[in-house]
Write a protein that holds these residues in place. Structure first.
Motif, PDB file in Angstrom:
ATOM      1  N   PHE A 115      54.967  66.556  21.107  1.00  0.00           N
ATOM      2  CA  PHE A 115      55.318  65.745  19.939  1.00  0.00           C
ATOM      3  C   PHE A 115      56.460  64.783  20.279  1.00  0.00           C
ATOM      4  O   PHE A 115      56.461  63.617  19.877  1.00  0.00           O
ATOM      5  CB  PHE A 115      55.724  66.653  18.774  1.00  0.00           C
ATOM      6  CG  PHE A 115      56.067  65.889  17.518  1.00  0.00           C
ATOM      7  CD1 PHE A 115      55.077  65.339  16.726  1.00  0.00           C
ATOM      8  CD2 PHE A 115      57.393  65.718  17.126  1.00  0.00           C
ATOM      9  CE1 PHE A 115      55.385  64.636  15.578  1.00  0.00           C
ATOM     10  CE2 PHE A 115      57.713  65.016  15.983  1.00  0.00           C
ATOM     11  CZ  PHE A 115      56.708  64.470  15.203  1.00  0.00           C
ATOM     12  N   GLY A 116      57.452  65.282  21.049  1.00  0.00           N
ATOM     13  CA  GLY A 116      58.547  64.412  21.462  1.00  0.00           C
ATOM     14  C   GLY A 116      58.075  63.269  22.335  1.00  0.00           C
ATOM     15  O   GLY A 116      58.533  62.121  22.187  1.00  0.00           O
ATOM     16  N   TRP A 117      57.122  63.547  23.246  1.00  0.00           N
ATOM     17  CA  TRP A 117      56.577  62.475  24.078  1.00  0.00           C
ATOM     18  C   TRP A 117      55.808  61.453  23.246  1.00  0.00           C
ATOM     19  O   TRP A 117      55.839  60.247  23.509  1.00  0.00           O
ATOM     20  CB  TRP A 117      55.663  63.069  25.156  1.00  0.00           C
ATOM     21  CG  TRP A 117      56.407  63.702  26.290  1.00  0.00           C
ATOM     22  CD1 TRP A 117      56.494  65.029  26.583  1.00  0.00           C
ATOM     23  CD2 TRP A 117      57.170  63.023  27.283  1.00  0.00           C
ATOM     24  NE1 TRP A 117      57.273  65.242  27.695  1.00  0.00           N
ATOM     25  CE2 TRP A 117      57.698  64.013  28.152  1.00  0.00           C
ATOM     26  CE3 TRP A 117      57.470  61.686  27.527  1.00  0.00           C
ATOM     27  CZ2 TRP A 117      58.502  63.709  29.245  1.00  0.00           C
ATOM     28  CZ3 TRP A 117      58.274  61.376  28.616  1.00  0.00           C
ATOM     29  CH2 TRP A 117      58.781  62.370  29.461  1.00  0.00           C
ATOM     30  N   ALA A 118      55.087  61.939  22.225  1.00  0.00           N
ATOM     31  CA  ALA A 118      54.326  61.016  21.367  1.00  0.00           C
ATOM     32  C   ALA A 118      55.279  60.093  20.594  1.00  0.00           C
ATOM     33  O   ALA A 118      55.047  58.868  20.504  1.00  0.00           O
ATOM     34  CB  ALA A 118      53.443  61.803  20.397  1.00  0.00           C
ATOM     35  N   ILE A 119      56.361  60.668  20.036  1.00  0.00           N
ATOM     36  CA  ILE A 119      57.342  59.853  19.320  1.00  0.00           C
ATOM     37  C   ILE A 119      57.990  58.839  20.264  1.00  0.00           C
ATOM     38  O   ILE A 119      58.182  57.660  19.926  1.00  0.00           O
ATOM     39  CB  ILE A 119      58.412  60.749  18.668  1.00  0.00           C
ATOM     40  CG1 ILE A 119      57.786  61.627  17.583  1.00  0.00           C
ATOM     41  CG2 ILE A 119      59.532  59.885  18.085  1.00  0.00           C
ATOM     42  CD1 ILE A 119      57.176  60.851  16.441  1.00  0.00           C
ATOM     43  N   THR A 120      58.301  59.278  21.477  1.00  0.00           N
ATOM     44  CA  THR A 120      58.912  58.379  22.468  1.00  0.00           C
ATOM     45  C   THR A 120      57.987  57.208  22.788  1.00  0.00           C
ATOM     46  O   THR A 120      58.421  56.048  22.837  1.00  0.00           O
ATOM     47  CB  THR A 120      59.223  59.156  23.765  1.00  0.00           C
ATOM     48  OG1 THR A 120      60.140  60.213  23.470  1.00  0.00           O
ATOM     49  CG2 THR A 120      59.818  58.248  24.811  1.00  0.00           C
ATOM     50  N   ALA A 121      56.707  57.502  22.976  1.00  0.00           N
ATOM     51  CA  ALA A 121      55.739  56.443  23.299  1.00  0.00           C
ATOM     52  C   ALA A 121      55.637  55.427  22.164  1.00  0.00           C
ATOM     53  O   ALA A 121      55.631  54.212  22.395  1.00  0.00           O
ATOM     54  CB  ALA A 121      54.372  57.058  23.593  1.00  0.00           C
ATOM     55  N   TRP A 122      55.578  55.912  20.915  1.00  0.00           N
ATOM     56  CA  TRP A 122      55.467  55.004  19.778  1.00  0.00           C
ATOM     57  C   TRP A 122      56.714  54.135  19.622  1.00  0.00           C
ATOM     58  O   TRP A 122      56.615  52.936  19.323  1.00  0.00           O
ATOM     59  CB  TRP A 122      55.229  55.803  18.492  1.00  0.00           C
ATOM     60  CG  TRP A 122      53.792  56.179  18.292  1.00  0.00           C
ATOM     61  CD1 TRP A 122      53.268  57.436  18.331  1.00  0.00           C
ATOM     62  CD2 TRP A 122      52.706  55.288  18.054  1.00  0.00           C
ATOM     63  NE1 TRP A 122      51.913  57.390  18.131  1.00  0.00           N
ATOM     64  CE2 TRP A 122      51.541  56.079  17.952  1.00  0.00           C
ATOM     65  CE3 TRP A 122      52.593  53.918  17.924  1.00  0.00           C
ATOM     66  CZ2 TRP A 122      50.280  55.534  17.721  1.00  0.00           C
ATOM     67  CZ3 TRP A 122      51.330  53.363  17.689  1.00  0.00           C
ATOM     68  CH2 TRP A 122      50.201  54.167  17.593  1.00  0.00           C
ATOM     69  N   LEU A 123      57.880  54.714  19.845  1.00  0.00           N
ATOM     70  CA  LEU A 123      59.113  53.931  19.723  1.00  0.00           C
ATOM     71  C   LEU A 123      59.190  52.844  20.792  1.00  0.00           C
ATOM     72  O   LEU A 123      59.565  51.701  20.505  1.00  0.00           O
ATOM     73  CB  LEU A 123      60.325  54.859  19.815  1.00  0.00           C
ATOM     74  CG  LEU A 123      60.581  55.763  18.601  1.00  0.00           C
ATOM     75  CD1 LEU A 123      61.759  56.694  18.860  1.00  0.00           C
ATOM     76  CD2 LEU A 123      60.839  54.928  17.351  1.00  0.00           C
ATOM     77  N   TRP A 124      58.835  53.203  22.034  1.00  0.00           N
ATOM     78  CA  TRP A 124      58.864  52.188  23.102  1.00  0.00           C
ATOM     79  C   TRP A 124      57.820  51.106  22.863  1.00  0.00           C
ATOM     80  O   TRP A 124      58.075  49.919  23.107  1.00  0.00           O
ATOM     81  CB  TRP A 124      58.645  52.853  24.464  1.00  0.00           C
ATOM     82  CG  TRP A 124      59.880  53.463  25.042  1.00  0.00           C
ATOM     83  CD1 TRP A 124      60.114  54.783  25.293  1.00  0.00           C
ATOM     84  CD2 TRP A 124      61.077  52.774  25.440  1.00  0.00           C
ATOM     85  NE1 TRP A 124      61.369  54.979  25.812  1.00  0.00           N
ATOM     86  CE2 TRP A 124      61.987  53.750  25.924  1.00  0.00           C
ATOM     87  CE3 TRP A 124      61.470  51.442  25.426  1.00  0.00           C
ATOM     88  CZ2 TRP A 124      63.257  53.423  26.387  1.00  0.00           C
ATOM     89  CZ3 TRP A 124      62.737  51.124  25.895  1.00  0.00           C
ATOM     90  CH2 TRP A 124      63.613  52.093  26.366  1.00  0.00           C
ATOM     91  N   LEU A 125      56.636  51.497  22.383  1.00  0.00           N
ATOM     92  CA  LEU A 125      55.611  50.492  22.081  1.00  0.00           C
ATOM     93  C   LEU A 125      56.077  49.548  20.983  1.00  0.00           C
ATOM     94  O   LEU A 125      55.844  48.331  21.041  1.00  0.00           O
ATOM     95  CB  LEU A 125      54.304  51.187  21.665  1.00  0.00           C
ATOM     96  CG  LEU A 125      53.490  51.831  22.793  1.00  0.00           C
ATOM     97  CD1 LEU A 125      52.299  52.577  22.216  1.00  0.00           C
ATOM     98  CD2 LEU A 125      53.019  50.755  23.782  1.00  0.00           C
TER      99      LEU A 125
END
Length: 257
Positions: free
Chosen positions: A79-89
């Protein structure tokens, strides 16, 4: 007076069905070529000194860094990786949209500059003609322009009549008539003669033509934000502060509970 016979037939159909003309800056926000060209500029805009000018996106950038650090510390937290990906995108896409807008302005200026520097003029000296670069023309020079020629500089028609394509300057696809005498004698450098033959007397100095002014405006333009944009930025900044306060208090409340 000679008969005007436009060499380009009128275009029909919706604008989307018409072929793109050479020299135009085409494509929209999702033009793949423009996106690839602007991507390095979008990455450069991740500099915090640049991002801080937009408080909301700066908060998103800080959040991206924080979530990245937390995700690295907990590799199994999907879940943390998914949030990180969305924020960077989100951060990169916002910068990419801004870089594309700036890139289109630079491309338009480059197109105008190329049209100016590549133009060859047929300057009249007595009854003879000589080919010279358009940038070497001076006030008072006489140049000959025939069908298919690009008018090398701003001036007035002193002989002949012709139809001229001014779409490169005005955006209007319909040709206009330019003739000696009257109020339809002025021509602009960078426009194209479609029919017949005219003699143009140059009336502007090098570097002071209409195209030069357009290049200066495009390169130095700083778009002013509308009142609605200013109000929206204030609203987003306020909501961001409220969101941050709410998020910061989540963990203390969870520990207390």
């Amino acid at each position: 007076m000679s008969t005007i016979t436009p060499t380009r037939p009128p275009q029909s159909g919706p604008p989307s069905d018409r072929p793109a003309e050479a020299g135009r800056v085409g494509g929209g926000l999702f033009d793949p070529k423009q996106l690839v060209t602007s991507f390095p500029d979008a990455i450069k805009k991740l500099d915090p000194r640049v991002m801080v000018k937009s408080p909301v996106m700066f908060v998103v950038l800080v959040g991206s860094v924080v979530t990245t650090v937390l995700a690295v510390k907990n590799p199994g937290d999907w879940f943390g990786w998914a949030i990180t990906a969305w924020l960077w995108l989100t951060t990169i896409f916002a910068n990419l949209a801004e870089a594309v807008a700036e890139g289109r302005g630079k491309a338009q200026a480059d197109t105008l500059r190329k049209a100016k520097t590549d133009t060859v003029a047929r300057r009249l000296i007595g009854r003879n003609e000589e080919r010279v670069p358009g940038t070497e023309l001076r006030i008072g020079d006489l140049v000959v322009c025939e069908a298919g020629d690009i008018i090398p500089g701003d001036g007035d028609v002193v002989e002949g009549v012709a139809s001229v394509d001014e779409s490169a300057i005005t955006g209007e696809s319909a040709p206009v008539i330019r003739e000696s005498g009257g109020d339809r004698c002025a021509v602009t450098g960078g426009t194209k003669v479609l029919s017949d033959r005219i003699v143009v007397k140059i009336t502007t100095k090098p570097g002071e033509t209409f195209i030069d002014r357009m290049i200066s405006l495009v390169e130095g333009a700083a778009r002013q934000k509308t009142p609605n944009e200013i109000a929206l930025n204030i609203l987003l900044a306020s909501l961001t502060i409220v969101f941050l306060l709410a998020v910061v208090t989540l963990k203390p409340f969870a520990i207390y509970a």
